[in-house]
Design a protein around this motif. Structure first.
Motif, PDB file in Angstrom:
ATOM      1  N   ALA A 231       1.139  -1.290   0.107  1.00 58.64           N
ATOM      2  CA  ALA A 231       0.379   0.041  -0.204  1.00 58.64           C
ATOM      3  C   ALA A 231       1.174   1.059   0.073  1.00 58.64           C
ATOM      4  CB  ALA A 231      -0.712   0.134   1.445  1.00 58.64           C
ATOM      5  N   TRP A 232       1.871   1.233   0.357  1.00 59.07           N
ATOM      6  CA  TRP A 232       2.886   1.967   1.240  1.00 59.07           C
ATOM      7  C   TRP A 232       4.019   2.694  -0.308  1.00 59.07           C
ATOM      8  CZ3 TRP A 232       2.394   6.538   4.079  1.00 59.07           C
ATOM      9  CH2 TRP A 232       3.190   6.941   4.240  1.00 59.07           C
ATOM     10  N   SER A 233       3.845   1.680  -1.114  1.00 58.02           N
ATOM     11  CA  SER A 233       4.599   1.395  -2.486  1.00 58.02           C
ATOM     12  C   SER A 233       3.689   2.151  -3.634  1.00 58.02           C
ATOM     13  CB  SER A 233       4.781  -0.046  -2.731  1.00 58.02           C
ATOM     14  OG  SER A 233       5.855  -0.006  -1.866  1.00 58.02           O
ATOM     15  N   GLN A 234       2.436   1.520  -3.407  1.00 56.44           N
ATOM     16  CA  GLN A 234       1.386   1.970  -4.577  1.00 56.44           C
ATOM     17  C   GLN A 234       1.311   3.302  -4.028  1.00 56.44           C
ATOM     18  OE1 GLN A 234      -1.374  -0.625  -4.494  1.00 56.44           O
ATOM     19  NE2 GLN A 234      -0.739  -1.767  -5.373  1.00 56.44           N
ATOM     20  N   ALA A 235       1.182   4.280  -3.207  1.00 55.33           N
ATOM     21  CA  ALA A 235       0.821   5.685  -2.555  1.00 55.33           C
ATOM     22  C   ALA A 235       2.122   6.621  -3.042  1.00 55.33           C
ATOM     23  CB  ALA A 235       0.718   5.321  -1.124  1.00 55.33           C
ATOM     24  N   MET A 236       3.320   5.770  -2.596  1.00 59.46           N
ATOM     25  CA  MET A 236       3.954   6.536  -2.783  1.00 59.46           C
ATOM     26  C   MET A 236       4.562   6.995  -4.032  1.00 59.46           C
ATOM     27  SD  MET A 236       5.077   8.302  -0.054  1.00 59.46           S
ATOM     28  CE  MET A 236       3.113   8.859   0.042  1.00 59.46           C
ATOM     29  N   GLY A 237       4.695   5.766  -4.918  1.00 60.82           N
ATOM     30  CA  GLY A 237       4.934   5.345  -6.319  1.00 60.82           C
ATOM     31  C   GLY A 237       4.029   6.891  -7.220  1.00 60.82           C
ATOM     32  N   ARG A 238       2.775   6.978  -6.774  1.00 63.57           N
ATOM     33  CA  ARG A 238       1.928   7.968  -7.188  1.00 63.57           C
ATOM     34  C   ARG A 238       2.748   9.556  -6.767  1.00 63.57           C
ATOM     35  NH1 ARG A 238      -2.234   4.468  -5.414  1.00 63.57           N
ATOM     36  NH2 ARG A 238      -3.412   3.311  -7.748  1.00 63.57           N
ATOM     37  N   LEU A 239       2.614   9.867  -6.251  1.00 60.22           N
ATOM     38  CA  LEU A 239       3.068  10.842  -5.515  1.00 60.22           C
ATOM     39  C   LEU A 239       4.692  10.781  -6.181  1.00 60.22           C
ATOM     40  CD1 LEU A 239       2.887  12.781  -3.661  1.00 60.22           C
ATOM     41  CD2 LEU A 239       4.121  11.964  -1.746  1.00 60.22           C
ATOM     42  N   TRP A 240       5.781  10.206  -5.720  1.00 61.25           N
ATOM     43  CA  TRP A 240       6.865   9.944  -6.661  1.00 61.25           C
ATOM     44  C   TRP A 240       6.546  10.556  -7.805  1.00 61.25           C
ATOM     45  CZ3 TRP A 240       9.429   8.342 -10.759  1.00 61.25           C
ATOM     46  CH2 TRP A 240      11.251   7.986 -10.716  1.00 61.25           C
ATOM     47  N   ARG A 241       5.873   9.515  -8.771  1.00 66.26           N
ATOM     48  CA  ARG A 241       5.821  10.190 -10.927  1.00 66.26           C
ATOM     49  C   ARG A 241       5.206  11.659 -10.215  1.00 66.26           C
ATOM     50  NH1 ARG A 241       4.383   4.170 -10.073  1.00 66.26           N
ATOM     51  NH2 ARG A 241       2.219   5.657  -9.653  1.00 66.26           N
ATOM     52  N   ALA A 242       4.173  11.222  -9.871  1.00 68.70           N
ATOM     53  CA  ALA A 242       4.157  13.509 -10.107  1.00 68.70           C
ATOM     54  C   ALA A 242       4.664  14.358  -9.364  1.00 68.70           C
ATOM     55  CB  ALA A 242       2.579  13.153  -8.673  1.00 68.70           C
ATOM     56  N   GLN A 243       5.543  13.916  -8.501  1.00 69.57           N
ATOM     57  CA  GLN A 243       6.950  14.687  -8.217  1.00 69.57           C
ATOM     58  C   GLN A 243       8.001  15.243  -9.036  1.00 69.57           C
ATOM     59  OE1 GLN A 243       8.174  13.527  -3.710  1.00 69.57           O
ATOM     60  NE2 GLN A 243       7.069  14.539  -3.225  1.00 69.57           N
ATOM     61  N   ALA A 244       7.833  14.078  -9.898  1.00 69.32           N
ATOM     62  CA  ALA A 244       9.026  13.707 -10.908  1.00 69.32           C
ATOM     63  C   ALA A 244       8.430  14.800 -12.064  1.00 69.32           C
ATOM     64  CB  ALA A 244       9.323  12.804 -11.026  1.00 69.32           C
ATOM     65  N   ARG A 245       7.351  14.352 -12.403  1.00 73.05           N
ATOM     66  CA  ARG A 245       6.421  14.885 -14.052  1.00 73.05           C
ATOM     67  C   ARG A 245       6.711  16.593 -12.934  1.00 73.05           C
ATOM     68  NH1 ARG A 245       2.621  10.683 -13.268  1.00 73.05           N
ATOM     69  NH2 ARG A 245       1.631  12.826 -12.414  1.00 73.05           N
ATOM     70  N   ALA A 246       6.651  17.237 -12.243  1.00 74.21           N
ATOM     71  CA  ALA A 246       6.477  18.528 -11.060  1.00 74.21           C
ATOM     72  C   ALA A 246       8.003  18.703 -11.668  1.00 74.21           C
ATOM     73  CB  ALA A 246       6.203  18.983  -9.808  1.00 74.21           C
ATOM     74  N   ALA A 247       9.358  18.033 -10.979  1.00 74.77           N
ATOM     75  CA  ALA A 247      10.042  18.210 -11.172  1.00 74.77           C
ATOM     76  C   ALA A 247      11.053  19.139 -12.466  1.00 74.77           C
ATOM     77  CB  ALA A 247      11.063  17.499 -10.583  1.00 74.77           C
ATOM     78  N   LEU A 248      10.515  18.183 -13.636  1.00 73.06           N
ATOM     79  CA  LEU A 248      11.193  18.910 -14.619  1.00 73.06           C
ATOM     80  C   LEU A 248       9.696  19.482 -14.580  1.00 73.06           C
ATOM     81  CD1 LEU A 248      10.461  15.238 -16.629  1.00 73.06           C
ATOM     82  CD2 LEU A 248      12.342  15.692 -15.760  1.00 73.06           C
TER      83      LEU A 248
END
Length: 595
Positions: A231-248
């Motif tokens: 559950a944590w990996s799925q949640a953090m995965g979504r958040l990390w992908r969003a943050q990666a797009r935001a960083a770009l």
């Protein structure tokens, strides 16, 4: 709309801080402004030092160097000292936000809105976001210094080359991309909230002492760990992908500024090589360009923090609006001093939020004043839902509930609450003192030892009082090194809490003996009968009892059998046994099992 939201968030933060401690805010603001203005002044001092050094003026260079050192100290330390003044205020602002959040969640007449998945997700996000107020206040105070610092920087750049006035325009792309990036990140936080909520729930299961025995017996440690990690990996995965797009996206905006920065330095170097400007101006432009970059970063941070807080505020306002739809009534018909007729349900129906079929439908029932009513039925028949409707925790989707002929919705909610009491199956284990854990059932008499003792006596729970080391003053629960109770003892405390109010018009007991042994159960139900008769004679109270154990409900004045979400049968024990219906079948089946 978003700009107005950011402005509203800024106004809210500054307003809250100003109302808490004006002097601290003024000092913090002056320190932030002084530190911000010292930075471009430092660039001027560096250029001055360079010019004096190149001119061979050692004394002048030394004096200019001293000024550089002083300005550097101010630049580096002003914000730190400002923090000492505003951090406590920001904590108070966070506390105020938490109080608003608690009020939006629990300050309503009912609980139905709390069972909506979208609200649970919003609460998960808001509980995280409530810690952002310090960053927001810091950003706002920084902005107070940022504006004059940017103006001073622009003037200094114009003196070197008017074209350099365009350099601050390079701020716009990073600001725009920062706003876009924050929206991407916020969507990621929303998308990850469900997984985060599940992971936090699993963590609570794995760490709460009361669950330890079952987890060990069933060897669930590794299973819960795997589910938590998933559950944590799925949640953090979504958040990390969003943050990666935001960083770009942010990086794209910063590249525009970097190009402008390089061009500004080249213009200054060219002018110096051509002899149009002194070499010190190259140092000045380099330092000012760095300051512009810092100012851009501060502006971006300000935009991000305020946008994040504005989004949190929007979510909080949405929760408030949702809760306002179920806000307690303050005016209406007065609650009667005693019941003379009783409580009636007229074609009542109720469907849980998000459910496709009703849990109760077309329920019509008369609960006579002064009587004890037992509600029985199979699991999922709607028994607990029915009593929550009676208590006003849910509102019927169809039909109505009347109290002595008055629609309960026309009764002031708080007044009706003060004339009801309940012991729930999923009771709360308040880790207060024993006296408080019972006394909160009637706050005006919480500190009255006689009232608390009488409630414990009515609940047949005096043995709990003698079993703990300091009597009513004993702290309960393992979280505070208190005395932990058995499941049956906790239930007795909850029942005593329900008996604190001496004259309720409606007393609900939902599975009040599920954790008790047979002897304690028999003694308790004898006491229930005494209490029900007492309040029935005194104020015409209706006592509603839910129990799976049919032997405990046979003495009730009225037995209601729920089935398939409606009333299947009702009557006395003798009438229902004679009818040979569902109640008779279940009673014989249970009696046979106990032989």
């Amino acid at each position: 709309m978003r700009t107005r939201g950011v402005i509203a968030a800024a106004h809210r933060i500054l307003g809250a801080a100003w109302s808490q401690d004006r002097s601290r805010i003024v000092v913090a603001a002056l320190l932030m402004i002084g530190g911000a203005l010292a930075a471009p002044a430092l660039a001027v001092a560096l250029a001055w030092t360079t010019g004096r050094f190149l001119a061979g003026d050692r004394a002048g260079a030394a004096g200019a160097g001293a000024v550089v050192a002083i300005l550097a100290v101010i630049t580096l330390t002003a914000a730190h000292f400002a923090h000492l003044y505003y951090f406590e205020i920001s904590e108070q602002a966070e506390l105020a936000f938490d109080q608003e959040l608690a009020a939006a969640s629990n300050g309503t007449a009912g609980v139905a809105h709390q069972e909506r998945p979208e609200q649970a997700d919003a609460l998960t996000v808001l509980q995280r976001e409530s810690r952002q107020f310090q960053a927001g206040l810091e950003a706002l105070l920084s902005a107070l210094g940022l504006i004059p610092a940017m103006l001073l920087t622009a003037v200094l750049l114009a003196r070197v080359n008017p074209v350099l006035l365009l350099l601050p325009l390079a701020v716009l792309p990073p600001l725009f991309t920062a706003r876009v990036a924050e929206r991407i990140t916020d969507r990621g936080r929303g998308a990850s909230s469900e997984g985060t909520r599940l992971a936090l729930n699993l963590f609570h299961l794995a760490t709460a002492p009361r669950h330890g025995g079952e987890l060990r017996i069933f060897a669930l440690r590794d299973e819960l760990g795997r589910r938590h990690e998933r559950a944590w990996s799925q949640a953090m995965g979504r958040l990390w992908r969003a943050q990666a797009r935001a960083a770009l996206v942010r990086a794209a905006g910063q590249l525009v500024f970097i190009a402008a920065y390089a061009l500004a330095v080249l213009l200054a170097v060219r002018a110096s090589l051509a002899g149009d400007r002194p070499l010190g101006d190259v140092v000045l432009v380099i330092a000012l360009a760095v300051q512009v970059n810092v100012q851009v970063t501060t502006a971006v941070t300000l935009s991000q923090n305020l946008s994040r807080i504005a989004t949190a505020q929007d979510r909080l306002e949405d929760l408030k609006e949702l809760a306002a739809q179920d806000s307690p009534r303050q005016e209406g018909h007065p609650v009667p001093d005693r019941l003379t007729h009783g409580i009636d349900l007229e074609a009542v129906g109720f469907t849980y939020p998000g459910a496709t079929s009703p849990v109760l439908h077309d329920v019509s029932l008369h609960l006579p004043a002064g009587h004890t009513v037992a509600v029985v039925g199979e699991n999922g028949a709607g028994k607990s839902t029915l009593v929550k409707l009676l208590l006003g925790l849910y509102r019927p989707d169809a039909g109505r509930i009347t109290v002595d002929g008055t629609d309960r919705r026309d009764l002031p909610t708080q007044d009706w609450r003060e004339r009801t009491s309940a012991g729930f199956q999923d009771f709360v284990r308040y880790e207060f003192t024993l006296g408080d854990a019972v006394g909160v059932g009637d706050l005006p008499h919480r500190d009255d030892p006689a009232a608390v003792g009488a409630a414990l006596d009515r609940a047949r729970a005096l043995d709990v009082l003698t079993a703990v080391p300091d009597g009513a003053a004993t702290r309960l629960g393992a979280s505070h090194d208190g005395s932990d109770l058995s499941g049956g003892q906790w239930q007795k405390v909850a029942t005593a809490r329900a008996f604190m109010r001496p004259d309720p018009l409606l007393l609900v007991l939902d599975e009040p003996s599920s954790a008790l042994d047979a002897a304690s159960e028999d003694a308790l139900f004898e006491q229930y009968a005494v209490t029900a008769r007492r309040v029935g004679e005194a104020v015409g109270a209706v006592t509603v009892l839910i129990s799976h154990r049919f032997s405990t409900v046979r003495s009730a004045d009225l037995i209601v059998v729920l089935g398939h979400g409606t009333v299947a049968e009702s009557g006395t024990h003798e009438e229902l046994m004679g009818a040979g219906g569902t109640y008779a079948q279940l009673y014989r089946l249970q009696s046979h099992a106990y032989r």
